[in-house]
Design a protein around this motif. Structure first.
Motif, PDB file in Angstrom:
ATOM      1  N   GLN A  29       0.836  -1.189   0.000  1.00  0.00           N
ATOM      2  CA  GLN A  29       0.000   0.000   0.000  1.00  0.00           C
ATOM      3  C   GLN A  29       0.885   1.258   0.000  1.00  0.00           C
ATOM      4  O   GLN A  29       1.765   1.377  -0.839  1.00  0.00           O
ATOM      5  CB  GLN A  29      -0.987  -0.049   1.164  1.00  0.00           C
ATOM      6  CG  GLN A  29      -1.910  -1.247   1.088  1.00  0.00           C
ATOM      7  CD  GLN A  29      -2.760  -1.453   2.316  1.00  0.00           C
ATOM      8  OE1 GLN A  29      -2.656  -0.735   3.300  1.00  0.00           O
ATOM      9  NE2 GLN A  29      -3.615  -2.446   2.271  1.00  0.00           N
ATOM     10  N   ASP A  30       0.684   2.217   0.925  1.00  0.00           N
ATOM     11  CA  ASP A  30       1.502   3.438   0.935  1.00  0.00           C
ATOM     12  C   ASP A  30       2.929   3.187   1.405  1.00  0.00           C
ATOM     13  O   ASP A  30       3.773   4.080   1.320  1.00  0.00           O
ATOM     14  CB  ASP A  30       0.854   4.516   1.799  1.00  0.00           C
ATOM     15  CG  ASP A  30      -0.338   5.179   1.115  1.00  0.00           C
ATOM     16  OD1 ASP A  30      -0.499   5.006  -0.106  1.00  0.00           O
ATOM     17  OD2 ASP A  30      -1.111   5.865   1.804  1.00  0.00           O
ATOM     18  N   ARG A  47       1.726  -3.797  -7.956  1.00  0.00           N
ATOM     19  CA  ARG A  47       0.447  -3.123  -8.213  1.00  0.00           C
ATOM     20  C   ARG A  47       0.358  -1.818  -7.421  1.00  0.00           C
ATOM     21  O   ARG A  47      -0.082  -0.792  -7.941  1.00  0.00           O
ATOM     22  CB  ARG A  47      -0.713  -4.062  -7.839  1.00  0.00           C
ATOM     23  CG  ARG A  47      -2.065  -3.436  -7.960  1.00  0.00           C
ATOM     24  CD  ARG A  47      -2.537  -3.412  -9.396  1.00  0.00           C
ATOM     25  NE  ARG A  47      -3.920  -2.896  -9.413  1.00  0.00           N
ATOM     26  CZ  ARG A  47      -4.334  -1.994 -10.253  1.00  0.00           C
ATOM     27  NH1 ARG A  47      -3.533  -1.502 -11.161  1.00  0.00           N
ATOM     28  NH2 ARG A  47      -5.581  -1.577 -10.210  1.00  0.00           N
ATOM     29  N   ASP A  48       0.794  -1.843  -6.162  1.00  0.00           N
ATOM     30  CA  ASP A  48       0.770  -0.630  -5.347  1.00  0.00           C
ATOM     31  C   ASP A  48       1.742   0.418  -5.888  1.00  0.00           C
ATOM     32  O   ASP A  48       1.450   1.608  -5.869  1.00  0.00           O
ATOM     33  CB  ASP A  48       1.104  -0.962  -3.893  1.00  0.00           C
ATOM     34  CG  ASP A  48       0.042  -1.836  -3.236  1.00  0.00           C
ATOM     35  OD1 ASP A  48      -1.118  -1.827  -3.706  1.00  0.00           O
ATOM     36  OD2 ASP A  48       0.365  -2.521  -2.267  1.00  0.00           O
ATOM     37  N   SER A  50       2.626   0.728  -9.068  1.00  0.00           N
ATOM     38  CA  SER A  50       2.044   1.233 -10.307  1.00  0.00           C
ATOM     39  C   SER A  50       0.916   2.232 -10.041  1.00  0.00           C
ATOM     40  O   SER A  50       0.873   3.308 -10.646  1.00  0.00           O
ATOM     41  CB  SER A  50       1.510   0.063 -11.134  1.00  0.00           C
ATOM     42  OG  SER A  50       0.840   0.512 -12.271  1.00  0.00           O
ATOM     43  N   VAL A  51       0.017   1.897  -9.144  1.00  0.00           N
ATOM     44  CA  VAL A  51      -1.121   2.760  -8.825  1.00  0.00           C
ATOM     45  C   VAL A  51      -0.654   4.114  -8.300  1.00  0.00           C
ATOM     46  O   VAL A  51      -1.251   5.149  -8.583  1.00  0.00           O
ATOM     47  CB  VAL A  51      -2.053   2.074  -7.804  1.00  0.00           C
ATOM     48  CG1 VAL A  51      -3.044   3.039  -7.194  1.00  0.00           C
ATOM     49  CG2 VAL A  51      -2.773   0.912  -8.452  1.00  0.00           C
ATOM     50  N   ARG A  52       0.444   4.114  -7.546  1.00  0.00           N
ATOM     51  CA  ARG A  52       0.927   5.350  -6.928  1.00  0.00           C
ATOM     52  C   ARG A  52       1.972   6.073  -7.782  1.00  0.00           C
ATOM     53  O   ARG A  52       2.435   7.146  -7.427  1.00  0.00           O
ATOM     54  CB  ARG A  52       1.490   5.035  -5.535  1.00  0.00           C
ATOM     55  CG  ARG A  52       0.359   4.708  -4.566  1.00  0.00           C
ATOM     56  CD  ARG A  52       0.852   3.947  -3.354  1.00  0.00           C
ATOM     57  NE  ARG A  52      -0.233   3.688  -2.425  1.00  0.00           N
ATOM     58  CZ  ARG A  52      -1.107   2.692  -2.543  1.00  0.00           C
ATOM     59  NH1 ARG A  52      -1.023   1.851  -3.565  1.00  0.00           N
ATOM     60  NH2 ARG A  52      -2.061   2.520  -1.647  1.00  0.00           N
ATOM     61  N   GLY A  53       2.387   5.477  -8.900  1.00  0.00           N
ATOM     62  CA  GLY A  53       3.344   6.108  -9.791  1.00  0.00           C
ATOM     63  C   GLY A  53       4.716   6.304  -9.176  1.00  0.00           C
ATOM     64  O   GLY A  53       5.394   7.290  -9.446  1.00  0.00           O
ATOM     65  N   TYR A  65       1.055  -9.520  -6.135  1.00  0.00           N
ATOM     66  CA  TYR A  65       0.258  -9.945  -4.979  1.00  0.00           C
ATOM     67  C   TYR A  65       0.257 -11.467  -4.866  1.00  0.00           C
ATOM     68  O   TYR A  65       0.253 -12.013  -3.769  1.00  0.00           O
ATOM     69  CB  TYR A  65      -1.179  -9.413  -5.071  1.00  0.00           C
ATOM     70  CG  TYR A  65      -1.363  -8.070  -4.426  1.00  0.00           C
ATOM     71  CD1 TYR A  65      -1.210  -7.909  -3.049  1.00  0.00           C
ATOM     72  CD2 TYR A  65      -1.707  -6.957  -5.171  1.00  0.00           C
ATOM     73  CE1 TYR A  65      -1.376  -6.668  -2.447  1.00  0.00           C
ATOM     74  CE2 TYR A  65      -1.881  -5.715  -4.576  1.00  0.00           C
ATOM     75  CZ  TYR A  65      -1.716  -5.582  -3.214  1.00  0.00           C
ATOM     76  OH  TYR A  65      -1.883  -4.356  -2.613  1.00  0.00           O
TER      77      TYR A  65
END
Length: 81
Positions: A29-30, A47-48, A50-53, A65
Motif C-alpha cells: 500500500q503506501d 500493483r501498489d 504502479s497505482v501510486r506512480g 500480490y
C-alpha cells in the motif's frame, strides 16, 4: 520472517525487521513510498507501486500480490499494515 510494512506503521516495523537477520521486508500500500535503510531483502507490491506512480530504488524488487500470498504461506509473518 516476512515483514509486511505500510507507511503508518513503518518506523516500528522497520526497527523490528532491522533486528532480524532473516528478515524479508515487503512494502505494501503506501509503504511503497518508503526507502527503507535495512540490511534485509526488500520487495514492494508491484500493483501498489504502479497505482501510486512510484519509482523504486534499485535495491527494492517489485513483486506481485500472488507472490506475496506465496510468501505468506511459506514464512512466519509480522504485519505492520
Amino acid at each position: 520472517m516476512l515483514y509486511l510494512i505500510d507507511e503508518p506503521m513503518a518506523e516500528i516495523g522497520l526497527r523490528t525487521a532491522a533486528g532480524d537477520p532473516d528478515a524479508h521486508v515487503v512494502l505494501i500500500q503506501d509503504g511503497v513510498y518508503l526507502t527503507p535503510d535495512v540490511d534485509a531483502q526488500v520487495s514492494a507490491v508491484a500493483r501498489d507501486v504502479s497505482v501510486r506512480g512510484v519509482d523504486l530504488p534499485p535495491d527494492v524488487e517489485p513483486i506481485s500480490y500472488d507472490r506475496v500470498v506465496e510468501l505468506l504461506v511459506e514464512q512466519e509473518v509480522k504485519s505492520f499494515v
